[in-house]
Design an enzyme around this catalytic site. Sequence first.
Site, PDB file in Angstrom:
ATOM      1  N   TYR A   1       1.295  -1.273   0.104  1.00 14.00           N
ATOM      2  CA  TYR A   1       0.101  -0.285   0.032  1.00 14.00           C
ATOM      3  C   TYR A   1       1.133   1.522  -0.106  1.00 14.00           C
ATOM      4  O   TYR A   1       0.143   2.799   0.096  1.00 14.00           O
ATOM      5  CB  TYR A   1      -1.105  -0.083   1.299  1.00 14.00           C
ATOM      6  CG  TYR A   1      -2.078  -1.563   1.610  1.00 14.00           C
ATOM      7  CD1 TYR A   1      -2.440  -1.596   0.267  1.00 14.00           C
ATOM      8  CD2 TYR A   1      -1.607  -1.523   2.665  1.00 14.00           C
ATOM      9  CE1 TYR A   1      -3.711  -2.295   0.518  1.00 14.00           C
ATOM     10  CE2 TYR A   1      -2.951  -3.078   2.903  1.00 14.00           C
ATOM     11  CZ  TYR A   1      -3.570  -3.318   1.875  1.00 14.00           C
ATOM     12  OH  TYR A   1      -4.306  -4.486   1.827  1.00 14.00           O
TER      13      TYR A   1
ATOM     14  N   CYS B   1      14.504 -11.463  -1.079  1.00 15.45           N
ATOM     15  CA  CYS B   1      15.000 -11.138  -2.450  1.00 15.45           C
ATOM     16  C   CYS B   1      14.742 -10.887  -3.178  1.00 15.45           C
ATOM     17  O   CYS B   1      13.780 -11.085  -4.451  1.00 15.45           O
ATOM     18  CB  CYS B   1      15.955 -12.407  -3.116  1.00 15.45           C
ATOM     19  SG  CYS B   1      16.888 -12.877  -2.247  1.00 15.45           S
TER      20      CYS B   1
END
Length: 422
Positions: A318, A346
């Site tokens: 968000y 990662c």
Amino acid sequence: MDHFTYRGGRLHAEDVPLERIAEAVGTPVYVYSTATLARHFRVFDEALAGMDHVIAYALKANSNLGVVATLARMGAGADVVSEGELRRALAAGVEPGKIVFSGVGKTEAEMRHALDAGIAHFNIESEPELEALSAVASAMGVTARIALRVNPDVDAKTHAKISTGRYENKFGVPIDRAPDFYARAGALPGIEVIGVDVHIGSQLTDLAPFEAAFAKVAELTRRLRAEGHDIRRLDLGGGLGIPYQASNAAPPLPFDYGALIRRTVGDLGCQVVIEPGRLIAGNAGVLVSRCIYRKSGEGRDFLILDAAMNDLIRPAMYDAWHDIVPLTEPAPGAPLTPVDVVGPVCESGDTFAKGRSLPPVAAGEMVAFRSAGAYGAVMSSEYNSRPLVPEVLVNGAEFAVVRPRPTYDEMLARDRLPPWVG
């Protein structure tokens, strides 16, 4: 207001130093404050004092059994959106008659379980769902109480991913079509029409969208009663926001929200159900994380933490802001340096903050993400085969682990090798 404060230079949860919890449980770790949960429930209860009301805590914000049980013992109901959440609410001691079942995709199995439990009502979102519930209830020889979730086409002025009250959203039935829907519901076997439901979004910081939606609900209620429907319950949803950023203006208070409810629907004589989640749990929790490395890059520095996007996904999902503070109180006038606060996953999206001005934090030192009690642990995952973060509940000078961190062996044991590779 919350109960996370510096005392003697150390950040505490109520009367417990967060460092003590971190050393006992490890990091990252979610820590919740009982006193904050209780206070936030009480302010909603007091805001609706004198009205027939139910505060149905929205389990999607934080469904930990310790959190839900704390609220249940204060008289809270529950807003659930799955059989799993329903089972959690019941296990935590929520009275079935205070549970409402929301959500756009209820299965017939979930309907049967909720009817067996004797919940208060279903919030129905479509005609196919209504038909399915009628068939399930009739086959069981019981009656399902329902409210129709109406979509009032009100712009909640919140993030697009948590807006639910516009016609382009997947939720509810357009309010102009509601009378025809109620006529159909009233003719179906196994269905008892008792109310109207509305929910327009989450993290609202302005009361105007609520007022517009509630006014439409009041108008619809009067029309439905004139057409012979016994509308006696109004489920007004949740969505009231919290101050994620200390420097921002404070959102409206529950007292003002309660006054708005009285003004718009208070004369209808209905039981009022509200479904707060974020405002009860959000500021009642923090995520504690330890700095692994401090890395200097080309033109920017990185604070690499042991928490990651799988532990707290709100910033990645968000673009959400969480205040980040060190567990050791900075000295007055300590220099602030812009750093990117990141995790070890990662993914470039594994970033909590970019260019955030923070006091010095060295490798091995700890920080807390504030306002992490809602949509934190409940949205976490084991991405990169990282164990789920443990959850701890504090009560005064005591603390207890209310969800332990799984071991790697426990994680691996959930998988099964097929016979052809075993």
